[in-house]
Design an enzyme around this catalytic site. Structure first.
Site, short mmCIF file in Angstrom:
data_model
loop_
_atom_site.label_atom_id
_atom_site.label_comp_id
_atom_site.label_asym_id
_atom_site.label_seq_id
_atom_site.Cartn_x
_atom_site.Cartn_y
_atom_site.Cartn_z
CB SER A 205 -5.52 4.46 1.17
OG SER A 205 -4.75 5.51 1.67
CB CYS B 136 9.33 0.85 -2.48
SG CYS B 136 7.66 1.16 -1.99
#
Ligand code: PLP
Length: 382
Positions: A193, A318
């Site tokens: 990423s 999360c």
């Protein structure tokens, strides 16, 4: 402001922004177009492919650009599962949600690889699982985003290879922080990423062994060897390429800087009573320290630090947004109350010794305000 959340994201390097700018305005051609503006965009993508491949010692043809690490992980698991129907998958218990959720979305059996108290998978248990079950794919990250703990992926690759099992590694947090070598590791797929290495958000890559059968998630114009259709994010890919080139050139310097800061940080932290460094005895990324501060909720701590203009995370976004304890810490056998007191400090190239000193004194002050220092030191002597 003191920013200590580089595992969440990093600021885009000025040189990366400069490399991207022409592709937002002047060179706006569609890279699939055959005229000059299109060819210039195509050439820039191919240059970025070479830069990204070089960072992880892969061949440029093995680089499939995606919209980030999440898509790369989804492509790896779902793309492999679609091309290999009916075969079971094993994932480590401490994977990022984009691996865990992708695995559980599949209509295929999924086995969880447990970790030890330091957060490392147990090779012996993997061997036993491979003896027992017909596993076709294993996904095991190179470095954990919360603890920074490194997994024995090279060792795992040898076992997987011997059994003809495909191996995917999520290297999103490792790349740019430690040397990563796709060819030497012996994995067949690796996720990257851009925004974790001073590149733009919304761009990443899956490095794929070209002999591997993989189905695309997105169908359309056949871009990226037919594995990722859609007009390419040219400026983003160019930025990712530049960030990769800089990461490769500056890796030793950046690592030295991070190691020195982390040592200072951990020395200071371990002087505070009760503070626990998770995965302390394992090999870890040079920039990551995940701690438990007994008796203070991690979210409360993050907010108290934010009031002092210090930015850290309480584990993965999360879990903390749902008020849950980190699944990584629970898998390591950390007691739930301690897991809920966790905060992650992740350092980057722009941090200084003053940032570390500022963080340590702020944490000490907050612990004092909460009455934790007196409680933990016993009799208050100051
Ligand atoms: N994998 C790991 C280990 C990560 O830490 C992250 C992001 O935090 C991702 C995957 C997802 O990457 P992206 O934000 O590019 O979708």
């Amino acid at each position: 402001m003191v920013y200590l959340d580089y595992n969440a994201t990093t600021p885009v390097d000025v040189q990366v922004v400069e490399a991207m700018l022409p592709f937002l305005r002047e060179i706006y051609g569609n890279p699939s177009a055959v005229y000059r503006l299109g060819r210039l965009a195509r050439d820039a993508i191919e240059q970025a492919r070479v830069q990204v491949a070089a960072l992880v010692n892969a061949h440029p043809a093995q680089v499939i650009f995606t919209s980030g690490g999440t898509e790369a992980n989804n492509l790896a698991l779902k793309g492999w599962a679609k091309a290999n129907p009916g075969k079971a998958i094993a994932v480590s218990a401490v994977e990022h949600a984009s691996v865990l959720e992708a695995a559980h979305a599949l209509a295929t059996p999924v086995y969880s690889l447990p970790v030890d108290a330091e957060g490392r998978i147990r090779i012996r248990q993997v061997e036993e699982l491979l003896e027992r079950e017909a596993i076709g794919l294993i996904s095991c990250m190179l470095a954990n985003n919360e603890t920074g703990v490194l997994q024995p992926v090279a060792e795992l690759a040898k076992i997987a290879q011997a059994k003809g099992v495909c191996l995917h590694t999520d290297a999103v947090q490792a790349v740019g922080r430690i040397p990563v070598d796709f060819s030497a590791l012996g994995v067949q797929m690796m996720s990257l990423s851009s925004h974790k290495l001073y590149g733009p958000k919304g761009v990443g890559a899956l490095i794929v062994d070209c002999s591997l059968g993989l189905d695309p998630l997105l169908h359309g114009g056949g871009q990226e060897r037919g594995l990722r259709a859609g007009t390419e994010n040219v400026a983003g890919i160019v930025g990712f390429g530049k960030a990769a080139e800089m990461a490769a050139a500056l890796l030793p310097e950046r690592t030295r800087h991070l190691c020195a800061l982390r040592e200072r940080l951990e020395d200071g932290l371990l002087k505070l009573p009760g503070v626990v460094v998770f995965g302390q005895n394992a090999e870890r990324l040079p920039n990551t320290v995940f701690i438990g501060v007994p008796g203070i909720d991690g979210e409360t701590l993050v907010m108290a630090l934010d009031k002092k203009r210090i930015e850290v995370a309480s584990g993965s976004a999360c879990a903390s947004s749902k008020g849950q304890a980190s699944h990584v810490l629970l898998a390591m056998g950390v007691e739930e109350a301690l897991a809920k007191s966790a905060i992650r400090i992740s350092l980057g190239k722009e941090n200084t010794e003053e940032d570390i000193a500022c963080f340590l004194s702020a944490l000490e002050e907050i612990m004092r305000d909460f009455g934790k220092l007196e409680e933990l030191y016993g009799d208050s002597s100051d």
